[in-house]
Design an enzyme around this catalytic site. Structure first.
Site, PDB file in Angstrom:
ATOM      1  N   GLU A 111      39.574  39.247  32.339  1.00  0.00           N
ATOM      2  CA  GLU A 111      38.925  37.973  31.897  1.00  0.00           C
ATOM      3  C   GLU A 111      37.725  38.556  31.428  1.00  0.00           C
ATOM      4  O   GLU A 111      37.337  37.887  30.579  1.00  0.00           O
ATOM      5  CB  GLU A 111      38.795  37.566  32.825  1.00  0.00           C
ATOM      6  CG  GLU A 111      40.777  36.699  33.082  1.00  0.00           C
ATOM      7  CD  GLU A 111      40.100  35.851  34.542  1.00  0.00           C
ATOM      8  OE1 GLU A 111      40.924  34.813  34.748  1.00  0.00           O
ATOM      9  OE2 GLU A 111      39.588  36.235  35.244  1.00  0.00           O
ATOM     10  N   GLU A 131      47.349  38.696  39.254  1.00  0.00           N
ATOM     11  CA  GLU A 131      47.237  37.874  40.042  1.00  0.00           C
ATOM     12  C   GLU A 131      48.226  36.774  40.138  1.00  0.00           C
ATOM     13  O   GLU A 131      48.061  36.557  42.231  1.00  0.00           O
ATOM     14  CB  GLU A 131      45.807  36.479  40.002  1.00  0.00           C
ATOM     15  CG  GLU A 131      44.363  36.959  39.408  1.00  0.00           C
ATOM     16  CD  GLU A 131      44.112  37.481  37.982  1.00  0.00           C
ATOM     17  OE1 GLU A 131      43.437  37.681  37.937  1.00  0.00           O
ATOM     18  OE2 GLU A 131      46.012  37.996  36.891  1.00  0.00           O
TER      19      GLU A 131
END
Length: 260
Positions: A111, A131
Site C-alpha cells: 500500500e 491480510e
C-alpha cells in the site's frame, strides 16, 4: 537504538530509507516520523522528487508491525500526518515520489508503494496482500489496486493473499521497471534526477489533475482545467516557468525551471 528512518538530501532529491531490522515493518512511531518527513518534503521548495526504499536487500516493507501491535500499538491508532507510512493520505503532495522496492513488499508495504507515482523494483522483489490470512482487510489496497490493475487480478490478490514475483508484477502493471538488485538505487536516482530536472509547476498540475479528476466526468474535469479552477493550474498559467518553456522552445535551448 538506530533511527527508523535514514533521510538524505541529494540536491533536489530526498531519499527516505526505512531502517527497522529485521523487516522494515512500520509501527506508530515510525509512521508518524514518515509523515513529518514527507510533509516537510512537500513544503520545501528546494526539494522536487522523493525516493522511498528499504534498508538491506530482503525487505522493502511488510507493512504494519504486528509485534508492536502485540505490545500495545493500536491498529487504528495515530499514524500521524499523511496516514499510514506518511504518504497515503498526505494532502496536496504535488511532487513526484518514486518507490524503490528492494525486496519483499506486502500488506501495508505494498500500500505504501502504491502511494508512490513510480514503482521500480529489484529483480528478486515479491508482492502480496496477505491480510486475508490474518483475518483483516487490506483497506487502502482494496480502494487503490482495482483501479490500477485488472479487476480480477486485484481481487485474486485481495481474496487469496497469493504472492506475485517481479515478472508478474511487471505484467500486470504494478511495477514500472525491474532491475538487478545492485542496480536498483542507481536507476532510482537516475530517474529522480530526470524528474528533478523537469518543470516542478507542471508536475504539480499533473498530480492535482490526476488526483482530483479520478472520480469526475471527463468534461467536468476539462472545464475545471480551462477555467483554472485547479490551484496548481492557475499558478502554472501565470508563472515564469510557463513563459520560460515557450522562450526556450523558440530559442532552441534547454529551459531553466525556477518553480515560480
Amino acid at each position: 537504538m538506530d533511527t527508523p528512518l535514514h533521510v538524505d538530501r541529494r540536491g533536489h532529491v530526498l531519499e527516505v530509507t526505512l531502517n527497522r531490522p529485521k523487516a522494515n515493518a512500520i509501527d506508530l512511531m515510525t509512521s508518524r516520523a514518515m509523515g513529518e518527513v514527507f510533509r516537510d518534503f512537500r513544503d520545501d521548495p528546494e526539494l522536487r522528487v522523493a525516493i522511498i526504499t528499504g534498508a538491506g536487500e530482503k525487505f522493502f516493507c511488510p507493512g504494519w508491525d504486528l509485534k508492536a501491535a502485540a505490545d500495545g500499538d493500536a491498529v487504528d491508532g495515530d499514524y500521524g500526518v499523511g496516514g499510514f507510512g506518511g504518504l497515503q493520505e498526505l494532502r496536496d503532495l504535488n511532487k513526484p515520489v518514486i518507490a524503490a522496492v528492494n525486496g519483499i513488499c506486502c500488506g501495508g508495504g505494498l500500500e505504501l508503494a502504491l502511494s508512490a507515482d513510480i514503482i521500480l523494483a529489484a529483480d528478486h522483489a515479491s508482492f502480496a496482500l496477505p491480510e486475508i490470512r490474518s483475518g483483516t482487510v487490506a483497506d487502502a489496497a482494496s480502494v487503490k489496486l482495482p483501479k490500477r490493475i485488472p479487476y480480477h487480478i486485484a481481487m485474486e490478490m485481495l481474496l487469496t493473499g497469493r504472492w506475485l514475483d517481479v515478472e508478474e508484477a511487471l505484467r500486470w502493471g504494478i511495477v514500472n521497471h525491474a532491475y538487478p538488485t545492485g542496480d536498483l538505487m542507481e536507476k532510482a536516482r537516475s530517474f529522480a534526477e530526470l524528474l528533478a530536472s523537469g518543470p516542478p509547476l507542471v508536475y504539480a498540475a499533473i498530480k492535482e489533475i490526476v488526483r482530483e479528476a479520478e472520480d469526475m466526468k471527463f468534461q467536468d474535469a476539462m472545464n475545471r482545467i480551462t477555467k483554472r479552477q485547479f490551484a496548481t493550474v492557475d499558478v502554472l498559467y501565470d508563472s515564469e516557468d510557463q513563459l520560460e518553456g515557450a522562450k526556450a522552445f523558440a530559442e532552441k535551448r534547454d529551459p531553466v525551471w525556477k518553480g515560480r
